[in-house]
Design an enzyme around this catalytic site. Structure first.
Site, PDB file in Angstrom:
ATOM      1  N   LYS A  13       0.828  -1.216   0.000  1.00  0.00           N
ATOM      2  CA  LYS A  13       0.000   0.000   0.000  1.00  0.00           C
ATOM      3  C   LYS A  13       0.857   1.258   0.000  1.00  0.00           C
ATOM      4  O   LYS A  13       0.573   2.215  -0.714  1.00  0.00           O
ATOM      5  CB  LYS A  13      -0.936   0.026   1.210  1.00  0.00           C
ATOM      6  CG  LYS A  13      -1.914  -1.110   1.290  1.00  0.00           C
ATOM      7  CD  LYS A  13      -2.915  -0.948   2.440  1.00  0.00           C
ATOM      8  CE  LYS A  13      -2.247  -0.862   3.791  1.00  0.00           C
ATOM      9  NZ  LYS A  13      -1.502  -2.073   4.174  1.00  0.00           N
ATOM     10  N   ARG A  88     -10.158   1.336  10.218  1.00  0.00           N
ATOM     11  CA  ARG A  88      -9.713  -0.002  10.616  1.00  0.00           C
ATOM     12  C   ARG A  88     -10.877  -0.878  11.081  1.00  0.00           C
ATOM     13  O   ARG A  88     -10.721  -2.086  11.224  1.00  0.00           O
ATOM     14  CB  ARG A  88      -8.695   0.092  11.755  1.00  0.00           C
ATOM     15  CG  ARG A  88      -7.364   0.695  11.351  1.00  0.00           C
ATOM     16  CD  ARG A  88      -6.407   0.698  12.529  1.00  0.00           C
ATOM     17  NE  ARG A  88      -5.180   1.422  12.246  1.00  0.00           N
ATOM     18  CZ  ARG A  88      -4.104   0.905  11.659  1.00  0.00           C
ATOM     19  NH1 ARG A  88      -4.109  -0.354  11.284  1.00  0.00           N
ATOM     20  NH2 ARG A  88      -3.030   1.631  11.454  1.00  0.00           N
ATOM     21  N   ARG A 127      13.046 -11.894   3.829  1.00  0.00           N
ATOM     22  CA  ARG A 127      13.656 -10.568   3.882  1.00  0.00           C
ATOM     23  C   ARG A 127      14.425 -10.385   5.199  1.00  0.00           C
ATOM     24  O   ARG A 127      15.517  -9.830   5.218  1.00  0.00           O
ATOM     25  CB  ARG A 127      12.566  -9.498   3.731  1.00  0.00           C
ATOM     26  CG  ARG A 127      13.118  -8.099   3.489  1.00  0.00           C
ATOM     27  CD  ARG A 127      12.093  -7.202   2.843  1.00  0.00           C
ATOM     28  NE  ARG A 127      11.030  -6.805   3.738  1.00  0.00           N
ATOM     29  CZ  ARG A 127       9.938  -6.162   3.364  1.00  0.00           C
ATOM     30  NH1 ARG A 127       9.767  -5.867   2.097  1.00  0.00           N
ATOM     31  NH2 ARG A 127       9.008  -5.824   4.225  1.00  0.00           N
ATOM     32  N   ARG A 139      14.385  -4.608  10.687  1.00  0.00           N
ATOM     33  CA  ARG A 139      13.360  -3.635  11.078  1.00  0.00           C
ATOM     34  C   ARG A 139      12.305  -4.325  11.934  1.00  0.00           C
ATOM     35  O   ARG A 139      11.962  -5.487  11.698  1.00  0.00           O
ATOM     36  CB  ARG A 139      12.664  -3.067   9.829  1.00  0.00           C
ATOM     37  CG  ARG A 139      13.475  -2.056   9.052  1.00  0.00           C
ATOM     38  CD  ARG A 139      12.755  -1.681   7.761  1.00  0.00           C
ATOM     39  NE  ARG A 139      11.385  -1.247   8.005  1.00  0.00           N
ATOM     40  CZ  ARG A 139      10.362  -1.520   7.194  1.00  0.00           C
ATOM     41  NH1 ARG A 139      10.527  -2.243   6.119  1.00  0.00           N
ATOM     42  NH2 ARG A 139       9.158  -1.071   7.467  1.00  0.00           N
ATOM     43  N   ARG A 150       0.674  -8.366  13.474  1.00  0.00           N
ATOM     44  CA  ARG A 150       0.026  -7.287  12.692  1.00  0.00           C
ATOM     45  C   ARG A 150      -0.975  -7.874  11.698  1.00  0.00           C
ATOM     46  O   ARG A 150      -2.054  -7.316  11.472  1.00  0.00           O
ATOM     47  CB  ARG A 150       1.083  -6.463  11.957  1.00  0.00           C
ATOM     48  CG  ARG A 150       1.971  -5.645  12.890  1.00  0.00           C
ATOM     49  CD  ARG A 150       3.109  -4.970  12.134  1.00  0.00           C
ATOM     50  NE  ARG A 150       2.635  -3.988  11.196  1.00  0.00           N
ATOM     51  CZ  ARG A 150       3.164  -3.767   9.987  1.00  0.00           C
ATOM     52  NH1 ARG A 150       4.200  -4.468   9.577  1.00  0.00           N
ATOM     53  NH2 ARG A 150       2.680  -2.845   9.200  1.00  0.00           N
TER      54      ARG A 150
END
Length: 201
Positions: A13, A88, A127, A139, A150
């Site tokens: 996104k 949301r 990743r 990260r 999430r």
């Protein structure tokens, strides 16, 4: 052009929103960024939000929608905006609709980037491994366990707004597993049809 981009974390996104901003000159509105800006600017709604946060509370939907209302009144949002990370929940979707209706405007489209979530998790794990192998810090968002949490939160809450927008005839689904350029082209196709419908009216 008033858009919402919907999709799980890692669906792309942010990448597509950045391209839309560059192409159409409309702002990408992140509720987190808007909240911080309103607090920093000391606006009435920002001060209200600050009081809630200082007391350790969660900012209500009413406050968030008020911050969006103030933000879309600014000059750079007059041609439209892209909402990112909001709504949301169904309650937020309804509150947004009522606020926009009060201004005599509505959303033009809700674009869902639909992805294979099992492949998404694999992609994030790969990743993270590549980052570690390169001797770099991973990260927080790319930590596989954080990412799964999430994703779970998205499936519990945000995914519920998709049928809502589908029933309103606003939803377009795009295959988010395509290449970045292919997704950009598919979004451009959706938006060109919007432009045509505006001209017909």
């Amino acid at each position: 052009m008033r858009l919402i981009l919907v999709g799980p974390p890692g669906a792309g996104k942010g990448t597509q929103a950045t391209r839309l901003v560059a192409e159409h000159g409309i702002p990408q509105l992140s509720t987190g960024d808007m909240l911080r800006a309103a607090v920093a600017a000391g606006t009435p709604i920002g001060l209200e939000a600050k009081a809630v946060m200082d007391a350790g509370g969660l900012v209500s939907d009413e406050i968030v929608v008020g911050i969006i209302r103030d933000r879309i009144a600014e000059p750079d949002a007059q041609k439209g905006f892209i909402l990112d990370g909001f709504p949301r929940t169904l309650a937020q979707a309804e509150a947004l609709r009522e606020m926009l209706a009060g201004k005599g405007i509505g959303l033009d489209a809700v674009i869902e980037l639909r992805v294979d979530q099992s492949k998404l998790v694999s992609r994030i794990m790969n990743r993270a491994e590549e980052t570690k192998a390169a001797g770099l810090p991973v990260r927080k968002d790319d930590d596989p366990e954080v990412f799964k949490q999430r994703l779970e939160a998205y499936n519990q809450d945000t995914a519920a707004v998709i049928p809502y927008y589908e029933s309103n005839g606003l939803l377009t689904v795009i295959d988010g597993m395509q290449s970045i350029d292919a997704v950009t082209a598919a979004i451009a196709d959706v938006l060109s049809k919007l432009d045509e419908s505006v001209e017909v009216r």
